[in-house]
Write a protein that holds these residues in place. Sequence first.
Motif, PDB file in Angstrom:
ATOM      1  N   THR A 113      39.040  20.121  -8.345  1.00  0.00           N
ATOM      2  CA  THR A 113      40.341  20.436  -7.761  1.00  0.00           C
ATOM      3  C   THR A 113      41.320  19.290  -8.014  1.00  0.00           C
ATOM      4  N   LEU A 114      40.841  18.055  -7.848  1.00  0.00           N
ATOM      5  CA  LEU A 114      41.691  16.895  -8.139  1.00  0.00           C
ATOM      6  C   LEU A 114      42.092  16.875  -9.615  1.00  0.00           C
ATOM      7  N   GLN A 116      42.381  19.456 -11.602  1.00  0.00           N
ATOM      8  CA  GLN A 116      43.353  20.528 -11.832  1.00  0.00           C
ATOM      9  C   GLN A 116      44.734  20.128 -11.322  1.00  0.00           C
ATOM     10  N   ARG A 117      44.769  19.451 -10.163  1.00  0.00           N
ATOM     11  CA  ARG A 117      46.051  18.981  -9.630  1.00  0.00           C
ATOM     12  C   ARG A 117      46.665  17.942 -10.570  1.00  0.00           C
ATOM     13  N   HIS A 118      45.823  17.051 -11.077  1.00  0.00           N
ATOM     14  CA  HIS A 118      46.312  16.041 -12.020  1.00  0.00           C
ATOM     15  C   HIS A 118      46.903  16.714 -13.256  1.00  0.00           C
ATOM     16  N   ALA A 120      48.078  19.760 -13.546  1.00  0.00           N
ATOM     17  CA  ALA A 120      49.315  20.463 -13.194  1.00  0.00           C
ATOM     18  C   ALA A 120      50.471  19.472 -13.051  1.00  0.00           C
ATOM     19  N   ALA A 121      50.228  18.319 -12.436  1.00  0.00           N
ATOM     20  CA  ALA A 121      51.279  17.308 -12.273  1.00  0.00           C
ATOM     21  C   ALA A 121      51.706  16.762 -13.634  1.00  0.00           C
ATOM     22  N   GLU A 122      50.750  16.533 -14.514  1.00  0.00           N
ATOM     23  CA  GLU A 122      51.079  16.037 -15.853  1.00  0.00           C
ATOM     24  C   GLU A 122      51.879  17.070 -16.642  1.00  0.00           C
ATOM     25  N   GLN A 124      53.815  19.347 -15.368  1.00  0.00           N
ATOM     26  CA  GLN A 124      55.141  19.379 -14.728  1.00  0.00           C
ATOM     27  C   GLN A 124      55.978  18.190 -15.204  1.00  0.00           C
TER      28      GLN A 124
END
Length: 150
Positions: A113-114, A116-118, A120-122, A124
């Motif tokens: 999950t971390l 995937q968040r990383h 997604a942030a990259e 963005q």
Amino acid sequence: MTKPFTLQPLLELMQNRADEASKELGRRIAAEQDTKAKLNMLVQYRDEYAERFRQASAQGLTPAGWRNFQEFIGRIDEAIAQQRVVVLTSEQHTAAGQAEWLAHHHKLKAIDTLAQRHLAAELQREMKQDQKQQDEFSARKARSDQSDPP
């Protein structure tokens, strides 16, 4: 440029541990099924032998024959009791393996999950950077078009 996920080594470690836990759980399930199959075989053999005993006693048995049948059935019953203990132990090992697999799975899911968040942030961040570059290009082009007379 996309920044690498700093916890990637941990993610890979958790994936390896989850894979190993899955394999171990598979081995434990197979062992449990094997112990249950042996128990079923012993119970079936006891039932068949008890039936032979009933048939032999209906035809008449000597006291020694009666005693032999009873002793053998007693040994089979002991083997069945021992195998039931083995099955119970195997079921406990399987349950422990399931708990271990679940724990590894939850840890892996948290790290994933971390990741995937990383990601997604990259993405963005890259999209904002691309948009900024396009805006700057458009602004330069607009200034260039205004300064050049037709």
